[in-house]
Design an enzyme around this catalytic site. Sequence first.
Site, PDB file in Angstrom:
ATOM      1  N   THR A 116       0.915  -1.141   0.000  1.00 24.61           N
ATOM      2  CA  THR A 116       0.000   0.000   0.000  1.00 24.61           C
ATOM      3  C   THR A 116       0.947   1.180   0.000  1.00 24.61           C
ATOM      4  OG1 THR A 116      -1.925  -0.935   1.157  1.00 24.61           O
ATOM      5  CG2 THR A 116      -1.472   1.346   1.596  1.00 24.61           C
ATOM      6  N   ARG A 124     -13.741  -7.372  -2.735  1.00 21.39           N
ATOM      7  CA  ARG A 124     -13.235  -7.144  -1.370  1.00 21.39           C
ATOM      8  C   ARG A 124     -12.666  -5.726  -1.240  1.00 21.39           C
ATOM      9  NH1 ARG A 124      -7.871  -5.726   0.791  1.00 21.39           N
ATOM     10  NH2 ARG A 124      -7.764  -6.519   2.902  1.00 21.39           N
ATOM     11  N   GLY A 184     -10.475  -3.268   1.416  1.00 21.57           N
ATOM     12  CA  GLY A 184      -9.662  -3.274   2.631  1.00 21.57           C
ATOM     13  C   GLY A 184      -9.820  -1.992   3.427  1.00 21.57           C
ATOM     14  N   THR A 211      -0.968   0.691   6.684  1.00 19.10           N
ATOM     15  CA  THR A 211      -0.744  -0.410   5.752  1.00 19.10           C
ATOM     16  C   THR A 211      -0.745  -1.699   6.554  1.00 19.10           C
ATOM     17  OG1 THR A 211       0.844  -1.473   4.274  1.00 19.10           O
ATOM     18  CG2 THR A 211       1.762   0.028   5.911  1.00 19.10           C
TER      19      THR A 211
HETATM   20  N1  ASP Z   1      -4.101  -2.533   3.839  1.00 18.63           N
HETATM   21  C1  ASP Z   1      -4.144  -3.088   2.511  1.00 18.63           C
HETATM   22  C2  ASP Z   1      -5.414  -3.860   2.369  1.00 18.63           C
HETATM   23  O1  ASP Z   1      -5.777  -4.596   3.249  1.00 18.63           O
HETATM   24  C3  ASP Z   1      -2.984  -3.961   2.176  1.00 18.63           C
HETATM   25  C4  ASP Z   1      -1.641  -3.535   2.730  1.00 18.63           C
HETATM   26  O2  ASP Z   1      -1.476  -2.432   3.193  1.00 18.63           O
HETATM   27  O3  ASP Z   1      -0.705  -4.316   2.682  1.00 18.63           O
HETATM   28  O4  ASP Z   1      -6.030  -3.769   1.338  1.00 18.63           O
END
Ligand code: ASP
Length: 350
Positions: free
Chosen positions: A214, A242, A244, A265
């Site tokens: 992210t 989905r 996040g 993140t």
């Molecule tokens: N937070 C992001 C998500 O769940 C992924 C990440 O930051 O690694 O979509």
Amino acid sequence: MLQHFQKTLLVGCASLLAACAQPSSAQGNVEVQKIEPTTTMESKTAQEWTLVIHGGAGVIQRSQMTAEKEIAYHKGLEEALLAGQAILANGGEALDAIEASVILLENNPAFNAGRGAVLTASGEHELDASIMDGRDTNAGAVAGVKTVKNPVVAARAVMEKSRHVMFAGDAAAEFAHGHGAERVENSYFTTDQRKAALKRVLKTRAEKADKRGTVGAVAIDVRGNIAAATSTGGMTAKMPGRVGDSPIVGAGVYADNNGCGVSATGHGEYFIRTGVAKTICTRIELLNEAPAAAAKVALDKVAELGGDGGVIVISKTGESAFAFNTPGMFRGVAAADGTLETRIYGEPAK
Ligand code: ASP
């Protein structure tokens, strides 16, 4: 140069060490994860503007990191810092600076946002992004957009050109294109590395190394205004549809001049369930906690549930912090005193 990281404070977390000893099941019995202790790195208070950025707190195995890749990551982070710095150093707005930094990170295929974003289980890119203005807590977000080159631009359009906070799917993209956001084919975002990662993840279902990432930025400008933005492709092989934490105000992003700015993140489901970004800002506002302390509390909660990840924070006084309970987090800081630093692992200053 180097002041921020030279003054870093590394804090190991005893309660998270306990969590390490008890592997938890994140998705049924599919995946066993080991939570690292939280690393918090707190900088000194900035006199004027400060910009912090991240490029994800996924599991970055040192064994898979070549010197060449490492240089490319540092370069990408530095370019993003410089774009924001050019705005902040000239008295510009925090909001413009974080957008400029995030656009560069989205355009860089090394990071999981925009070009180079991960693929869903059905082989498409569905991108999420958010932006928030700490002056009035105005916010904008998009979820599951497939054709917007820079999702953070779409999020800003939602914030400034609509009376809503969040748009999803094709209508979100069309809204953004209608307000000037550049349109690209979904295949524009695809890289060979992400295609290979999808194959691996679908085959093994236990591969964590390629699943994450992210990008995000938080800034405080010379007027003391805070802004934050987060943008992501999500998690490799996520189910289509989905969403996040990244576009969820209070989970993956938050900004309020009375408290702080946060970009997160990590494993999004846990960040949504525990409201990470808002928790941090509320603790800073109401308990007067330092950013690193507030971030640690929020990440401890995530870890208790079996999640991991990291955050970047700037408080209303200009104090900044990086915290993560993963082996590393791509990150960087630039500030009015000349600081310009990038880091990947949990290392203190060189
Ligand atoms: N937070 C992001 C998500 O769940 C992924 C990440 O930051 O690694 O979509």
